[in-house]
Design a protein around this motif. Sequence first.
Motif, PDB file in Angstrom:
ATOM      1  N   MET A 146      35.311  20.318  52.380  1.00 11.22           N
ATOM      2  CA  MET A 146      34.093  19.887  53.094  1.00 11.22           C
ATOM      3  C   MET A 146      32.941  20.806  52.699  1.00 11.22           C
ATOM      4  N   ASP A 147      31.731  20.452  53.106  1.00  9.94           N
ATOM      5  CA  ASP A 147      30.557  21.215  52.666  1.00  9.94           C
ATOM      6  C   ASP A 147      29.951  22.069  53.773  1.00  9.94           C
ATOM      7  N   GLY A 148      30.732  22.296  54.843  1.00 13.74           N
ATOM      8  CA  GLY A 148      30.152  22.996  55.998  1.00 13.74           C
ATOM      9  C   GLY A 148      30.314  24.502  55.971  1.00 13.74           C
ATOM     10  N   ALA A 193      35.237  13.168  48.412  1.00  8.76           N
ATOM     11  CA  ALA A 193      34.713  11.944  49.053  1.00  8.76           C
ATOM     12  C   ALA A 193      33.526  12.264  49.964  1.00  8.76           C
ATOM     13  N   ASP A 194      33.541  13.447  50.595  1.00  9.48           N
ATOM     14  CA  ASP A 194      32.402  13.849  51.430  1.00  9.48           C
ATOM     15  C   ASP A 194      31.134  13.919  50.567  1.00  9.48           C
ATOM     16  N   LEU A 195      31.293  14.421  49.332  1.00  7.86           N
ATOM     17  CA  LEU A 195      30.145  14.538  48.424  1.00  7.86           C
ATOM     18  C   LEU A 195      29.634  13.181  47.965  1.00  7.86           C
ATOM     19  N   GLU A 273      26.466   6.966  56.553  1.00  6.55           N
ATOM     20  CA  GLU A 273      27.900   7.128  56.237  1.00  6.55           C
ATOM     21  C   GLU A 273      28.552   8.156  57.165  1.00  6.55           C
ATOM     22  N   HIS A 274      27.788   9.210  57.534  1.00  5.63           N
ATOM     23  CA  HIS A 274      28.350  10.211  58.442  1.00  5.63           C
ATOM     24  C   HIS A 274      28.381   9.701  59.885  1.00  5.63           C
ATOM     25  N   LEU A 275      27.416   8.863  60.245  1.00  2.00           N
ATOM     26  CA  LEU A 275      27.441   8.283  61.602  1.00  2.00           C
ATOM     27  C   LEU A 275      28.694   7.433  61.773  1.00  2.00           C
ATOM     28  N   LEU A 293      40.970  12.273  57.553  1.00  2.00           N
ATOM     29  CA  LEU A 293      40.160  13.460  57.256  1.00  2.00           C
ATOM     30  C   LEU A 293      38.675  13.107  57.178  1.00  2.00           C
ATOM     31  N   HIS A 294      37.836  14.067  57.561  1.00  2.00           N
ATOM     32  CA  HIS A 294      36.386  13.836  57.595  1.00  2.00           C
ATOM     33  C   HIS A 294      35.870  13.211  56.291  1.00  2.00           C
ATOM     34  N   GLY A 295      36.144  13.886  55.171  1.00  2.00           N
ATOM     35  CA  GLY A 295      35.595  13.432  53.895  1.00  2.00           C
ATOM     36  C   GLY A 295      36.096  12.052  53.496  1.00  2.00           C
TER      37      GLY A 295
HETATM   38 ZN   LIG Z   1      30.451  15.623  55.652  1.00  2.00          ZN
END
Ligand SMILES: [Zn+2]
Length: 455
Positions: A146-148, A193-195, A273-275, A293-295
């Motif tokens: 993830m990117d957090g 996939a998150d990216l 997409e994040h919503l 998973l989030h991504g």
């Molecule tokens: Zn994300």
Amino acid sequence: MDKALFYFDKETTFPCRCGLTHHIPTRRTLLGDGVMEEIPTVLRDLGMGKRILLLWDENTYQSGGKTLEGMLSRTGFHTIPGMIHRQKRFRHLEPDEEARSQAGRLLQEKPDCILAVGSGVLNDLAKFIAHRAGLPYSVLATAPSMDGYSSPGAPMLVGGYKITFDATPPIAIFMDLEILAHAPLRLIQSGFADLVGKTTANADWTLRHLLFDEHECAYTWELVRDALIILEKNAERVRKRDEEAIFALSVALLNSGFSMTITGDSRPASGAEHLIAHYLEIMSLHRDWDPSLHGLRVGAATALVSTLYDYFLSLLPSFKWERLHNLGPTENTLEEVALHFGPLYPYIEKATRKKIAQPHIPDKRTENETFLTTLETAIRAKLSPLPDPSLTLTRCGAPTTFGEMGFSLQTVRDALRYSRYVRARFTILDLLDQAGLLNDAIEYAMERNRTKNTV
Ligand SMILES: [Zn+2]
Ligand SMILES: [Zn+2]
């Protein structure tokens, strides 16, 4: 790939051509081979103190924590081991009241700093408690998932609902390629996939900038775009855990994380997409489903949202902008939203009300043909690094549909219809809704994605 990216070696403040001065408080970011061995020296250089609280869970203790603990002890640090146990009622460790109290109790050991060993939740927990205790924190990443890592927000579960709290970014980020390349493949694919979702997130930002004059920073986009172009070339190699590709993936995740640090919020990294991904997560936790998973959720949502953009752009010449000056969500919608979210509604009510009260497109700019050309060009530019998100996801072996994660078609339809109420941020979902086109667009996107992924 340039190993000396500007944020790697120091805290930095710089005037940006967007007119703002940006600040990155993270003082050291290390990515590469042998990073683990450098941690004691870096912590000493940064004056992090002797007593280090190490936060990990059973998995991350094995994948890096154990080695790190031995190394810190041997080099004169006093380590305070902090095992965070997964709650029995969840499938994965979640950052809820119980996890926060497990982490909070460890502060009685009076650490000088906190070092998270993990990716999503452990990093968020460390960021959250460090911020509240006024302690510096750093992170040893165990997966490029993830990117957090560097971002200024820490998502926490409160009463079963996920809320992102402001928190101080890490003083140092350690990414050891050996550890990252050995992370579970699903976590690697989740980061990838998150990216993929950064394209539609930035298209949404452009939409707000052009329609409502929201401040936009071209520099954060460049940071993300360059990383996406390299990533697109490496999709198959990421799946094979090729070290160079994992390096490129990690840089892309860092760039995306720092784009959020620069703007101080998630605008460069999170749109419709994040919503949708967020909606499915809160509903899953509420209904005791596996949220996945989030991504991976973000990736499948991006495939749908980019089709919504195709739909919108194909209608652009005949788009009824005048409806956006007059129409809008009504009080009836508020009742409908309250009914849909049931016991979760109190958590989103503020955002929903803000969204409903949102001003409609304020003037006649959409009657200008040059404006529409500018809009189309700007949106296409944001989508262009990954022209076919489904294909990119497939090449990396990540799911392209929510069905593969066990979500029913009705749940996905609901996510597309109702997720826009969980946050006030305007996205393509609102634009289509206000134009009276959302339901048709949803059916179009779902059908297109279904046929695309079965032929
Ligand atoms: Zn994300
Ligand atoms: Zn800027």
